[in-house]
Design a protein around this motif. Structure first.
Motif, PDB file in Angstrom:
ATOM      1  N   LEU A  35       0.831  -1.208   0.000  1.00 60.18           N
ATOM      2  CA  LEU A  35       0.000   0.000   0.000  1.00 60.18           C
ATOM      3  C   LEU A  35       0.862   1.253   0.000  1.00 60.18           C
ATOM      4  CD1 LEU A  35      -2.776  -1.149   2.484  1.00 60.18           C
ATOM      5  CD2 LEU A  35      -3.025  -0.776   0.014  1.00 60.18           C
ATOM      6  N   GLY A  36       1.941   1.256   0.769  1.00 58.25           N
ATOM      7  CA  GLY A  36       2.857   2.396   0.777  1.00 58.25           C
ATOM      8  C   GLY A  36       3.534   2.604  -0.563  1.00 58.25           C
ATOM      9  N   SER A  37       3.895   1.508  -1.212  1.00 60.79           N
ATOM     10  CA  SER A  37       4.532   1.579  -2.529  1.00 60.79           C
ATOM     11  C   SER A  37       3.577   2.144  -3.574  1.00 60.79           C
ATOM     12  CB  SER A  37       5.000   0.182  -2.958  1.00 60.79           C
ATOM     13  OG  SER A  37       5.944  -0.324  -2.057  1.00 60.79           O
ATOM     14  N   ALA A  38       2.377   1.615  -3.603  1.00 59.16           N
ATOM     15  CA  ALA A  38       1.381   2.093  -4.565  1.00 59.16           C
ATOM     16  C   ALA A  38       1.018   3.552  -4.290  1.00 59.16           C
ATOM     17  CB  ALA A  38       0.132   1.213  -4.507  1.00 59.16           C
ATOM     18  N   HIS A  39       0.952   3.910  -3.020  1.00 59.99           N
ATOM     19  CA  HIS A  39       0.633   5.292  -2.653  1.00 59.99           C
ATOM     20  C   HIS A  39       1.710   6.253  -3.157  1.00 59.99           C
ATOM     21  CE1 HIS A  39      -1.064   8.638  -0.509  1.00 59.99           C
ATOM     22  NE2 HIS A  39      -0.006   8.755   0.281  1.00 59.99           N
ATOM     23  N   ALA A  40       2.959   5.854  -3.064  1.00 58.28           N
ATOM     24  CA  ALA A  40       4.055   6.711  -3.530  1.00 58.28           C
ATOM     25  C   ALA A  40       3.914   7.024  -5.014  1.00 58.28           C
ATOM     26  CB  ALA A  40       5.400   6.031  -3.252  1.00 58.28           C
ATOM     27  N   ILE A  41       3.597   6.018  -5.788  1.00 58.35           N
ATOM     28  CA  ILE A  41       3.444   6.244  -7.233  1.00 58.35           C
ATOM     29  C   ILE A  41       2.203   7.072  -7.515  1.00 58.35           C
ATOM     30  CG2 ILE A  41       3.036   5.118  -9.451  1.00 58.35           C
ATOM     31  CD1 ILE A  41       4.804   2.798  -8.371  1.00 58.35           C
ATOM     32  N   ARG A  42       1.130   6.774  -6.831  1.00 63.48           N
ATOM     33  CA  ARG A  42      -0.116   7.522  -7.046  1.00 63.48           C
ATOM     34  C   ARG A  42       0.087   9.005  -6.740  1.00 63.48           C
ATOM     35  NH1 ARG A  42      -4.968   4.838  -8.466  1.00 63.48           N
ATOM     36  NH2 ARG A  42      -6.666   6.280  -8.131  1.00 63.48           N
ATOM     37  N   VAL A  43       0.784   9.295  -5.652  1.00 64.48           N
ATOM     38  CA  VAL A  43       1.062  10.682  -5.283  1.00 64.48           C
ATOM     39  C   VAL A  43       1.987  11.322  -6.311  1.00 64.48           C
ATOM     40  CG1 VAL A  43       2.252  12.119  -3.561  1.00 64.48           C
ATOM     41  CG2 VAL A  43       0.564  10.430  -2.829  1.00 64.48           C
ATOM     42  N   ARG A  44       2.982  10.581  -6.778  1.00 61.90           N
ATOM     43  CA  ARG A  44       3.895  11.104  -7.799  1.00 61.90           C
ATOM     44  C   ARG A  44       3.112  11.469  -9.067  1.00 61.90           C
ATOM     45  NH1 ARG A  44       8.219  12.924  -6.793  1.00 61.90           N
ATOM     46  NH2 ARG A  44       9.216  11.060  -5.995  1.00 61.90           N
ATOM     47  N   TYR A  52      -5.841   7.792  -2.400  1.00 58.80           N
ATOM     48  CA  TYR A  52      -6.513   6.529  -2.715  1.00 58.80           C
ATOM     49  C   TYR A  52      -5.939   5.362  -1.910  1.00 58.80           C
ATOM     50  CZ  TYR A  52      -8.375   2.724  -5.577  1.00 58.80           C
ATOM     51  OH  TYR A  52      -8.998   1.581  -6.001  1.00 58.80           O
ATOM     52  N   TRP A  53      -4.655   5.111  -2.056  1.00 60.19           N
ATOM     53  CA  TRP A  53      -4.053   3.966  -1.376  1.00 60.19           C
ATOM     54  C   TRP A  53      -3.889   4.210   0.109  1.00 60.19           C
ATOM     55  CZ3 TRP A  53      -4.723  -0.197  -3.826  1.00 60.19           C
ATOM     56  CH2 TRP A  53      -4.667  -0.228  -5.218  1.00 60.19           C
ATOM     57  N   ARG A  54      -3.680   5.435   0.511  1.00 56.44           N
ATOM     58  CA  ARG A  54      -3.549   5.746   1.937  1.00 56.44           C
ATOM     59  C   ARG A  54      -4.864   5.457   2.674  1.00 56.44           C
ATOM     60  NH1 ARG A  54      -3.000  10.727   5.430  1.00 56.44           N
ATOM     61  NH2 ARG A  54      -1.463  10.076   6.965  1.00 56.44           N
ATOM     62  N   ARG A  55      -5.992   5.688   1.992  1.00 49.33           N
ATOM     63  CA  ARG A  55      -7.282   5.359   2.619  1.00 49.33           C
ATOM     64  C   ARG A  55      -7.393   3.853   2.874  1.00 49.33           C
ATOM     65  NH1 ARG A  55      -9.057   9.645  -0.557  1.00 49.33           N
ATOM     66  NH2 ARG A  55      -9.663   8.301  -2.301  1.00 49.33           N
ATOM     67  N   PHE A  83       6.860   3.685   1.115  1.00 43.31           N
ATOM     68  CA  PHE A  83       6.548   4.956   0.459  1.00 43.31           C
ATOM     69  C   PHE A  83       7.840   5.710   0.140  1.00 43.31           C
ATOM     70  CE2 PHE A  83       5.796   9.490   0.447  1.00 43.31           C
ATOM     71  CZ  PHE A  83       4.694   9.623  -0.383  1.00 43.31           C
ATOM     72  N   SER A  84       8.722   5.808   1.112  1.00 46.38           N
ATOM     73  CA  SER A  84       9.993   6.516   0.920  1.00 46.38           C
ATOM     74  C   SER A  84      10.853   5.852  -0.141  1.00 46.38           C
ATOM     75  CB  SER A  84      10.766   6.584   2.239  1.00 46.38           C
ATOM     76  OG  SER A  84      10.073   7.352   3.180  1.00 46.38           O
ATOM     77  N   ASP A  85      10.973   4.531  -0.072  1.00 44.21           N
ATOM     78  CA  ASP A  85      11.804   3.799  -1.038  1.00 44.21           C
ATOM     79  C   ASP A  85      11.292   3.972  -2.463  1.00 44.21           C
ATOM     80  OD1 ASP A  85      13.352   2.909   1.065  1.00 44.21           O
ATOM     81  OD2 ASP A  85      12.475   0.887   1.105  1.00 44.21           O
ATOM     82  N   VAL A  86      10.002   3.812  -2.659  1.00 41.00           N
ATOM     83  CA  VAL A  86       9.429   3.892  -4.002  1.00 41.00           C
ATOM     84  C   VAL A  86       9.428   5.336  -4.504  1.00 41.00           C
ATOM     85  CG1 VAL A  86       7.322   3.501  -5.357  1.00 41.00           C
ATOM     86  CG2 VAL A  86       8.159   1.735  -3.787  1.00 41.00           C
ATOM     87  N   SER A  87       9.272   6.290  -3.606  1.00 42.68           N
ATOM     88  CA  SER A  87       9.347   7.707  -4.003  1.00 42.68           C
ATOM     89  C   SER A  87      10.719   8.040  -4.575  1.00 42.68           C
ATOM     90  CB  SER A  87       9.057   8.620  -2.813  1.00 42.68           C
ATOM     91  OG  SER A  87       7.723   8.511  -2.409  1.00 42.68           O
ATOM     92  N   ARG A  88      11.759   7.443  -4.009  1.00 42.15           N
ATOM     93  CA  ARG A  88      13.120   7.654  -4.523  1.00 42.15           C
ATOM     94  C   ARG A  88      13.355   6.887  -5.820  1.00 42.15           C
ATOM     95  NH1 ARG A  88      14.164   7.410   1.023  1.00 42.15           N
ATOM     96  NH2 ARG A  88      14.718   5.208   0.913  1.00 42.15           N
ATOM     97  N   GLN A  89      12.658   5.778  -5.988  1.00 39.65           N
ATOM     98  CA  GLN A  89      12.842   4.947  -7.181  1.00 39.65           C
ATOM     99  C   GLN A  89      12.137   5.532  -8.403  1.00 39.65           C
ATOM    100  OE1 GLN A  89      11.507   0.944  -6.581  1.00 39.65           O
ATOM    101  NE2 GLN A  89      12.108   0.278  -8.614  1.00 39.65           N
TER     102      GLN A  89
END
Length: 131
Positions: A35-44, A52-55, A83-89
């Motif tokens: 969920l954190g990974s998907a949220h990072a991309i969605r926010v990006r 969406y994913w944070r909910r 979230f942090s890892d995927v945001s950097r990726q």
């Protein structure tokens, strides 16, 4: 779309559902990270207002770890670290990022289904409805 059909910890003993074991904790942590990974991309891709994913994570916490404690802290940490890892990726929203979000959603659905199947065993159907 991911469906979170998880069971609150306080109800498992009362309802006769299986006790939480190592597999449950692994799956719950993996789901929080997904969920954190998907949220990072969605926010990006869509901006900070897209929650969406944070909910889904908020719902998971409400069901699985409503009270402060080790489980809640662990799930939040998994979400935030992923979230942090995927945001950097994924520094830009491109087709690769969108495809990755779809893969995360699919993997999250697999985990949620496994958890739901374990904690909500099928009941016998007698023809008069489910008993």
């Amino acid at each position: 779309m991911l469906s979170l059909a998880l069971v609150a910890g306080t109800s498992t003993a009362q309802s006769g559902l299986p006790a939480r074991g190592p597999d449950y904790f692994r799956d719950a942590a993996d789901l929080a990270a997904i969920l954190g990974s998907a949220h990072a991309i969605r926010v990006r891709c869509n901006g900070r207002d897209d929650q969406y994913w944070r909910r889904y994570m908020t719902d998971m916490l409400a069901y699985e770890a409503p009270d402060p404690g080790n489980l809640r802290s662990s799930l939040v940490r998994e979400f935030n670290d992923a979230f942090s890892d995927v945001s950097r990726q994924y520094l830009v929203c491109d087709t690769e990022a969108v495809a990755a979000e779809a893969r995360y959603a699919e993997r999250g659905q697999e985990i949620a289904t496994r958890l739901a199947t374990h904690y909500f065993p099928k009941r016998e159907h007698t023809g008069r409805g489910f008993e």
